[in-house]
Design an enzyme around this catalytic site. Sequence first.
Site, PDB file in Angstrom:
ATOM      1  N   GLY A  46       0.747  -1.243   0.088  1.00 36.53           N
ATOM      2  CA  GLY A  46       0.045   0.010   0.123  1.00 36.53           C
ATOM      3  C   GLY A  46       0.757   1.283  -0.002  1.00 36.53           C
ATOM      4  N   GLN A  51       3.378  10.029   1.239  1.00 37.78           N
ATOM      5  CA  GLN A  51       4.357   9.243   1.350  1.00 37.78           C
ATOM      6  C   GLN A  51       5.430   9.556  -0.020  1.00 37.78           C
ATOM      7  OE1 GLN A  51       2.411   5.152   2.375  1.00 37.78           O
ATOM      8  NE2 GLN A  51       4.368   5.032   3.395  1.00 37.78           N
ATOM      9  N   CYS A  94       5.966  -0.163   7.503  1.00 38.34           N
ATOM     10  CA  CYS A  94       5.574   0.911   6.876  1.00 38.34           C
ATOM     11  C   CYS A  94       6.808   1.098   5.842  1.00 38.34           C
ATOM     12  CB  CYS A  94       5.239   2.104   7.683  1.00 38.34           C
ATOM     13  SG  CYS A  94       4.896   3.605   6.890  1.00 38.34           S
ATOM     14  N   LEU A  95       6.760   1.662   4.568  1.00 32.96           N
ATOM     15  CA  LEU A  95       7.872   2.056   3.668  1.00 32.96           C
ATOM     16  C   LEU A  95       8.382   3.262   4.271  1.00 32.96           C
ATOM     17  CD1 LEU A  95       6.000   1.164   0.411  1.00 32.96           C
ATOM     18  CD2 LEU A  95       7.814  -0.027   1.600  1.00 32.96           C
ATOM     19  N   HIS A 136      -4.090   1.506   7.992  1.00 33.10           N
ATOM     20  CA  HIS A 136      -2.802   1.958   7.988  1.00 33.10           C
ATOM     21  C   HIS A 136      -2.700   3.159   6.907  1.00 33.10           C
ATOM     22  CE1 HIS A 136       1.768   1.254   8.085  1.00 33.10           C
ATOM     23  NE2 HIS A 136       1.624   1.826   6.794  1.00 33.10           N
ATOM     24  N   GLU A 137      -3.230   2.872   5.657  1.00 30.29           N
ATOM     25  CA  GLU A 137      -3.020   4.002   4.734  1.00 30.29           C
ATOM     26  C   GLU A 137      -3.913   5.192   5.160  1.00 30.29           C
ATOM     27  OE1 GLU A 137      -0.792   3.410   2.789  1.00 30.29           O
ATOM     28  OE2 GLU A 137      -0.572   1.461   2.978  1.00 30.29           O
ATOM     29  N   HIS A 140      -2.141   7.535   7.299  1.00 30.06           N
ATOM     30  CA  HIS A 140      -1.346   8.424   6.818  1.00 30.06           C
ATOM     31  C   HIS A 140      -1.882   9.645   6.375  1.00 30.06           C
ATOM     32  CE1 HIS A 140       2.451   6.169   6.321  1.00 30.06           C
ATOM     33  NE2 HIS A 140       2.030   5.078   5.887  1.00 30.06           N
TER      34      HIS A 140
HETATM   35  O1  GNR Z   1       4.012  -2.688   2.715  1.00 32.37           O
HETATM   36  C1  GNR Z   1       3.349  -2.498   3.560  1.00 32.37           C
HETATM   37  N1  GNR Z   1       3.026  -3.580   4.441  1.00 32.37           N
HETATM   38  C2  GNR Z   1       2.281  -3.441   5.497  1.00 32.37           C
HETATM   39  C3  GNR Z   1       2.151  -4.657   6.397  1.00 32.37           C
HETATM   40  C4  GNR Z   1       1.326  -4.676   7.501  1.00 32.37           C
HETATM   41  C5  GNR Z   1       0.468  -3.380   7.617  1.00 32.37           C
HETATM   42  C6  GNR Z   1       0.599  -2.511   7.058  1.00 32.37           C
HETATM   43  C7  GNR Z   1       1.454  -2.535   5.800  1.00 32.37           C
HETATM   44  S1  GNR Z   1       1.307  -1.193   4.768  1.00 32.37           S
HETATM   45  C8  GNR Z   1       2.795  -1.281   4.199  1.00 32.37           C
HETATM   46  C9  GNR Z   1       3.130   0.094   3.006  1.00 32.37           C
HETATM   47  C10 GNR Z   1       3.042   1.178   3.757  1.00 32.37           C
HETATM   48  O2  GNR Z   1       4.004   1.699   4.204  1.00 32.37           O
HETATM   49  N2  GNR Z   1       2.067   1.866   3.366  1.00 32.37           N
HETATM   50  O3  GNR Z   1       1.579   2.982   3.871  1.00 32.37           O
HETATM   51 NI    NI Z   2       2.939   3.284   5.872  1.00 34.65          NI
END
Ligand code: GNR
Ligand code: NI
Length: 174
Positions: A46, A51, A94-95, A136-137, A140
Amino acid sequence: MTVKTILTEPNKILRQVSLPVEKVGKEEQELMNDMLETMYDAKGIGLAAIQIGVPKRIIVMDIENKDKEKKPMYFVNPIIKNKNSNHSTYEEGCLSVPNQFAEVDRPSTCLVEYLDYDGNKKKLKATGLLATCIQHEMDHLEGILFIDYLSKLKKMMIIKKLSKQKNKVDRIIV
Ligand code: GNR
Ligand code: NI
């Protein structure tokens, strides 16, 4: 399509609240294409526009297995309508918080309303990894990172590590 640079913590831009998109036009679609390519390149499932430094309420996701065919999903102006009072824990990464992982507790399912790639109104009942990822997204979009849910000590340790990593990289470049 272009692979963009993903911003990493600590970076104030990641704390901005993203703004609603007025119309899903060419510019937004090009942004979504770039976001998807950036996400695949970084091997993420995601990515939120902030980001890559764009404060718009846009998310791309693909939670399919890497080797299977691509199943990209696009969410513009997403709103969570319903959250399950049952929670589940998932080890998140998270990236924008590279190489750090921690268990986060979130509603196990949710109903999301959003506009798709073509600007059409959609509803989706998300469960499992999809529910975790979309929440999670959407964090952000509010300037929230998963480390904000950890204890102060854990969060501080992660930020300290990331700052050190950043300084190292800067030193090599300079
Ligand atoms: O790649 C991602 N893997 C992930 C694993 C568990 C819960 C959330 C994520 S999102 C993350 C990519 C990211 O940072 N998206 O904002
Ligand atoms: Ni993230």
